[in-house]
Scaffold this motif. Structure first.
Motif, PDB file in Angstrom:
ATOM      1  N   ARG A 255     -32.043 -26.723  41.562  1.00 14.03           N
ATOM      2  CA  ARG A 255     -30.948 -26.965  42.503  1.00 14.03           C
ATOM      3  C   ARG A 255     -31.313 -28.207  43.308  1.00 14.03           C
ATOM      4  N   VAL A 256     -30.314 -29.007  43.636  1.00  7.11           N
ATOM      5  CA  VAL A 256     -30.556 -30.239  44.395  1.00  7.11           C
ATOM      6  C   VAL A 256     -29.662 -30.227  45.624  1.00  7.11           C
ATOM      7  N   ALA A 257     -30.251 -30.495  46.774  1.00  9.20           N
ATOM      8  CA  ALA A 257     -29.475 -30.648  48.006  1.00  9.20           C
ATOM      9  C   ALA A 257     -29.762 -32.037  48.562  1.00  9.20           C
ATOM     10  N   THR A 258     -28.723 -32.825  48.725  1.00  7.57           N
ATOM     11  CA  THR A 258     -28.907 -34.167  49.273  1.00  7.57           C
ATOM     12  C   THR A 258     -28.285 -34.203  50.659  1.00  7.57           C
ATOM     13  N   ALA A 259     -28.882 -35.009  51.512  1.00  5.52           N
ATOM     14  CA  ALA A 259     -28.317 -35.187  52.845  1.00  5.52           C
ATOM     15  C   ALA A 259     -27.783 -36.601  52.946  1.00  5.52           C
ATOM     16  N   ARG A 260     -26.859 -36.828  53.882  1.00  4.36           N
ATOM     17  CA  ARG A 260     -26.420 -38.184  54.201  1.00  4.36           C
ATOM     18  C   ARG A 260     -26.032 -38.974  52.988  1.00  4.36           C
ATOM     19  N   GLY A 261     -25.091 -38.505  52.259  1.00  4.65           N
ATOM     20  CA  GLY A 261     -24.659 -39.383  51.184  1.00  4.65           C
ATOM     21  C   GLY A 261     -23.959 -38.594  50.123  1.00  4.65           C
ATOM     22  N   GLY A 262     -22.965 -39.180  49.568  1.00  6.66           N
ATOM     23  CA  GLY A 262     -22.152 -38.472  48.596  1.00  6.66           C
ATOM     24  C   GLY A 262     -22.680 -38.635  47.194  1.00  6.66           C
TER      25      GLY A 262
ATOM     26  N   ALA B 270     -30.181 -29.381  58.277  1.00  7.27           N
ATOM     27  CA  ALA B 270     -30.439 -28.117  58.977  1.00  7.27           C
ATOM     28  C   ALA B 270     -29.792 -26.945  58.248  1.00  7.27           C
ATOM     29  N   GLU B 271     -28.917 -27.263  57.291  1.00 12.47           N
ATOM     30  CA  GLU B 271     -28.230 -26.197  56.558  1.00 12.47           C
ATOM     31  C   GLU B 271     -28.697 -26.104  55.108  1.00 12.47           C
ATOM     32  N   VAL B 272     -29.860 -26.676  54.840  1.00 11.51           N
ATOM     33  CA  VAL B 272     -30.351 -26.682  53.461  1.00 11.51           C
ATOM     34  C   VAL B 272     -30.575 -25.267  52.952  1.00 11.51           C
ATOM     35  N   ALA B 273     -30.788 -24.321  53.863  1.00  7.31           N
ATOM     36  CA  ALA B 273     -31.001 -22.936  53.431  1.00  7.31           C
ATOM     37  C   ALA B 273     -29.779 -22.381  52.698  1.00  7.31           C
ATOM     38  N   ASP B 274     -28.608 -22.964  52.947  1.00  6.38           N
ATOM     39  CA  ASP B 274     -27.417 -22.528  52.209  1.00  6.38           C
ATOM     40  C   ASP B 274     -27.568 -22.763  50.704  1.00  6.38           C
ATOM     41  N   ALA B 275     -28.436 -23.677  50.335  1.00  7.75           N
ATOM     42  CA  ALA B 275     -28.644 -23.969  48.910  1.00  7.75           C
ATOM     43  C   ALA B 275     -29.679 -23.041  48.288  1.00  7.75           C
ATOM     44  N   VAL B 276     -30.261 -22.166  49.104  1.00 10.09           N
ATOM     45  CA  VAL B 276     -31.278 -21.229  48.604  1.00 10.09           C
ATOM     46  C   VAL B 276     -30.576 -19.929  48.255  1.00 10.09           C
ATOM     47  N   ASP B 277     -30.430 -19.633  46.976  1.00  7.85           N
ATOM     48  CA  ASP B 277     -29.700 -18.419  46.609  1.00  7.85           C
ATOM     49  C   ASP B 277     -30.610 -17.249  46.292  1.00  7.85           C
ATOM     50  N   ALA B 278     -31.884 -17.505  46.073  1.00  4.65           N
ATOM     51  CA  ALA B 278     -32.815 -16.415  45.736  1.00  4.65           C
ATOM     52  C   ALA B 278     -34.159 -16.757  46.374  1.00  4.65           C
ATOM     53  N   PRO B 279     -34.251 -16.571  47.698  1.00  5.27           N
ATOM     54  CA  PRO B 279     -35.404 -17.120  48.426  1.00  5.27           C
ATOM     55  C   PRO B 279     -36.767 -16.692  47.872  1.00  5.27           C
ATOM     56  N   ALA B 280     -36.910 -15.451  47.471  1.00  5.96           N
ATOM     57  CA  ALA B 280     -38.235 -14.999  47.033  1.00  5.96           C
ATOM     58  C   ALA B 280     -38.709 -15.744  45.794  1.00  5.96           C
ATOM     59  N   TYR B 281     -37.753 -16.343  45.062  1.00  4.88           N
ATOM     60  CA  TYR B 281     -38.106 -17.008  43.806  1.00  4.88           C
ATOM     61  C   TYR B 281     -37.790 -18.504  43.847  1.00  4.88           C
ATOM     62  N   THR B 282     -37.710 -19.054  45.056  1.00  5.87           N
ATOM     63  CA  THR B 282     -37.353 -20.465  45.206  1.00  5.87           C
ATOM     64  C   THR B 282     -38.525 -21.260  45.759  1.00  5.87           C
ATOM     65  N   TYR B 283     -38.823 -22.350  45.100  1.00  4.08           N
ATOM     66  CA  TYR B 283     -39.859 -23.285  45.526  1.00  4.08           C
ATOM     67  C   TYR B 283     -39.116 -24.537  45.982  1.00  4.08           C
ATOM     68  N   ALA B 284     -39.341 -24.937  47.231  1.00  8.89           N
ATOM     69  CA  ALA B 284     -38.571 -26.046  47.802  1.00  8.89           C
ATOM     70  C   ALA B 284     -39.451 -27.277  47.951  1.00  8.89           C
ATOM     71  N   VAL B 285     -38.919 -28.417  47.543  1.00  7.78           N
ATOM     72  CA  VAL B 285     -39.638 -29.687  47.716  1.00  7.78           C
ATOM     73  C   VAL B 285     -38.786 -30.580  48.609  1.00  7.78           C
ATOM     74  N   VAL B 286     -39.359 -30.973  49.736  1.00  5.56           N
ATOM     75  CA  VAL B 286     -38.639 -31.756  50.733  1.00  5.56           C
ATOM     76  C   VAL B 286     -39.026 -33.211  50.541  1.00  5.56           C
ATOM     77  N   MET B 287     -38.088 -34.027  50.094  1.00  5.28           N
ATOM     78  CA  MET B 287     -38.412 -35.402  49.711  1.00  5.28           C
ATOM     79  C   MET B 287     -37.228 -36.336  49.953  1.00  5.28           C
ATOM     80  N   SER B 288     -36.635 -36.232  51.156  1.00  8.74           N
ATOM     81  CA  SER B 288     -35.514 -37.131  51.447  1.00  8.74           C
ATOM     82  C   SER B 288     -36.008 -38.514  51.840  1.00  8.74           C
ATOM     83  N   HIS B 289     -37.308 -38.628  52.177  1.00  3.09           N
ATOM     84  CA  HIS B 289     -37.896 -39.870  52.681  1.00  3.09           C
ATOM     85  C   HIS B 289     -37.375 -40.243  54.064  1.00  3.09           C
ATOM     86  N   ASN B 290     -36.635 -39.349  54.673  1.00  2.00           N
ATOM     87  CA  ASN B 290     -36.153 -39.587  56.027  1.00  2.00           C
ATOM     88  C   ASN B 290     -36.857 -38.595  56.939  1.00  2.00           C
ATOM     89  N   PHE B 291     -37.526 -39.114  57.946  1.00  2.00           N
ATOM     90  CA  PHE B 291     -38.387 -38.276  58.781  1.00  2.00           C
ATOM     91  C   PHE B 291     -37.617 -37.149  59.462  1.00  2.00           C
TER      92      PHE B 291
END
Lengths: 377, 377
Positions: free
Chosen positions: B234-241, B260-281
């Motif tokens: 699953r991919v969640a992007t911020a600031r951009g279409g 702040a709403e990226v958790a909405d993209a998590v549909d199965a939290p116990a089995y989700t590995y998240a990588v935060v890499m927007s390059h925006n602090f």
């Protein structure tokens, strides 16, 4: 001649291939990171190729500067003059970090037409020989212009399409790089009688090769992942005519060999990483012995450690310390999982790590910088 | 609904997808490794699907037994009866290792028609719920036949298409597996009034998800390698279409979110590995905080450790020990290299390792067996 899948543009080998493909075409530019101060995603030596349509292959950052670099590339191919551009991403820092662009640090990028001056380096690398490219990126000596270039090949110094660097400058840079056998991208300041020349010294080694010995189903993900990691892939199978049935579209060479003759499949030993995975004990033993007789820096052996112990004990030769340093048995990083995909990731990730002089543990558990500093030895 | 690339047949998730696709089709068989003594390439729980044309997806060995299993599958779909086959690959051993087949050990494979009895497990997994399948593979109790099956779902025990196991046998097996939250494939012997039932107890957790937060160019290899490693992406992007421009063909879901709403993209939290890499602090900080409020077991943060230190210090919350255990910063294994492909391998290999409870590092430097032993806790 097979036509393998191309290595992706996300790899250095994919960018090199684009440069070879487009060499001599009008309107193509190359952008190279020549220095990074502070935090940059890519290190010096990172490249991207920009074609006249403005599409690019490769990258100089994580996506922060590619659009600006494309604009500069358009001007550079019109003027014909190489241009060094400094991007200071600290300017828009918020709490010390770029908000808008998301990169931080000062990045110097050399943007040049993809002209004949790149030819010798690309030819050397294609022939699996290392090469050093020295490029002036600045100068207070009026006799030297940014973009002047001398390429140090095995056969001597050449400078097609550009003015050469003064011999004394090339001498000094060559001495500083002497003895390196890895990619190096360093910025050197070399004094002349009339000033200082700022040289970007780029030692390039050939694209590494992953040689798979074995042709069972588990070889497929190893071959295809290796291509994605930027390796050239060769496959040698024993005992079976599965060499030419199209199973390895990612390989430049697929052959059926006697295991004792697997070294015939090694065309550039210093840059070849071999993975022995025929699942046949005798074949694996013959292949390991044959590979140790070459100069390959890595011989990975798939299977449990007890099997390798038996294999070692039944070999005709005794393994010395240098042999043992080259052998990884069991090969692969400790990722767990038992399916061919997991094993492919394990093996290819280890080969990437060994190629880069790393040990493959978790970065979060380590101290120190993630990247090696690009320093002249 | 997007139609992502299929996970490859070299992964457990690819095999599950084949089973879902073919469920109810005539003439399709499933082979499952239920026990391995000695050295086997695959562990218990490894599966392959054989279709009526004899082609297969998945594997039970490294290629040694697939042909034999295909022949058995053809008989099984004709008879309709599950069949347990024992392959003793020690018989043709030379110097203790199989010469012809290249595998070693004794491998028990259960070959069954892909009938309705698989339905409940596939449905539970598709709904991202764990499930346990109990199957009799042998019995001295005349009331129990090989192939009798009870599936333990969140909503209770079901046995479509097959006879159920006796309640007392299911009770005993359920107690033995109680508390596990990982894939387990174990063989249990359970006594009844009239004999012993040999049960293959298979606890299956849903296919893990890799959630990428970030949409710059370096996200592409992370997404595509994760699919190849058998993850749902699953991919969640911020600031951009850039959510819907087809850049992530390997993802089941691509969305543009507020960080702040990226958790909405998590549909199965116990089995989700998240990588935060927007390059925006700022975006990364918001996303890390939001992800830590979910039950995801892994939050990888791309970038140098100094950046993460600043990020942590500027967060509104204090990270406790449980948070810190979940965070990998810098994320990835220590593979070296700086191009997007190398970074993709680094990140995906770490996620594979964490999912399997491993720490990366080279197997050749470790002691002990490569595979976990499949033991009932």
């Amino acid at each position: 001649m097979r036509s393998p899948d191309r290595p992706p543009g996300t790899t250095a080998s994919g960018v090199r291939e684009s440069m070879r493909d487009r060499l001599g075409d009008e309107g193509v530019a190359v952008a190279t990171v020549v220095a990074v101060e502070g935090s940059g995603y890519r290190r010096p030596g990172a490249r991207m190729v920009v074609d006249p349509e403005g599409t690019h292959r490769g990258s100089v950052t994580a996506g922060c500067l590619e659009e600006s670099v494309r604009d500069i590339a358009a001007r550079v191919v019109t003027d014909g003059d190489p241009r060094l551009e400094r991007f200071d991403l600290r300017d828009d820092a918020v709490e010390g970090w770029g908000l808008g662009l998301g990169c931080n640090g000062v990045i110097d990028v050399l943007v040049e037409p993809l002209d004949a001056s790149f030819g010798p380096a690309l030819a050397e690398l294609e022939a699996t020989r290392p090469v050093t490219v020295l490029t002036a990126v600045g100068s207070t000596d009026p006799a030297v212009d940014a973009g002047d270039r001398t390429t140090l090949t095995g056969a001597g110094r050449v400078s097609p399409g550009r003015d050469p660097l003064p011999e004394a400058v090339a001498d000094a840079a060559e001495r500083r790089l002497d003895g390196t056998d890895a990619d190096v991208a360093a910025r050197l300041s070399v004094g002349t009688d009339a000033g200082e020349v700022d040289v970007f010294a780029n030692r390039l080694v050939p694209t590494p090769t992953l040689l798979v010995f074995g042709g069972q189903a588990d070889a497929d993900p190893v071959a295809s992942l290796a291509l994605r990691a930027g390796f050239r892939v060769r496959v040698a199978t024993a005992r079976g005519g599965r060499a030419d049935d199209g199973r390895f579209p990612d390989a430049v060479d697929v052959r059926s060999t006697h295991p004792a003759e697997v070294a015939d499949a090694v065309d550039a030993p210093a840059y070849t990483y071999a993975v022995v995975m025929s699942h046949n004990f005798v074949d694996d033993r013959l292949a390991v012995a044959a590979l140790l007789d070459t100069d390959v820096p890595y011989v990975g052996v798939m299977g449990p450690r007890e099997r390798f112990r038996d294999l070692r004990e039944s070999m005709d030769r005794t393994l010395d310390a240098a042999d043992r340093d080259r052998i990884a048995a069991p090969c692969g990083l400790d990722l767990g999982g038992d399916d061919p995909a997991a094993i492919g990731f394990s093996v290819v990730s280890e080969v990437v790590a060994v190629h880069n002089g790393r040990a493959g543990g978790r970065l979060t558990d380590l101290e120190g910088p993630i990247h090696d500093r690009s320093e002249v030895p």
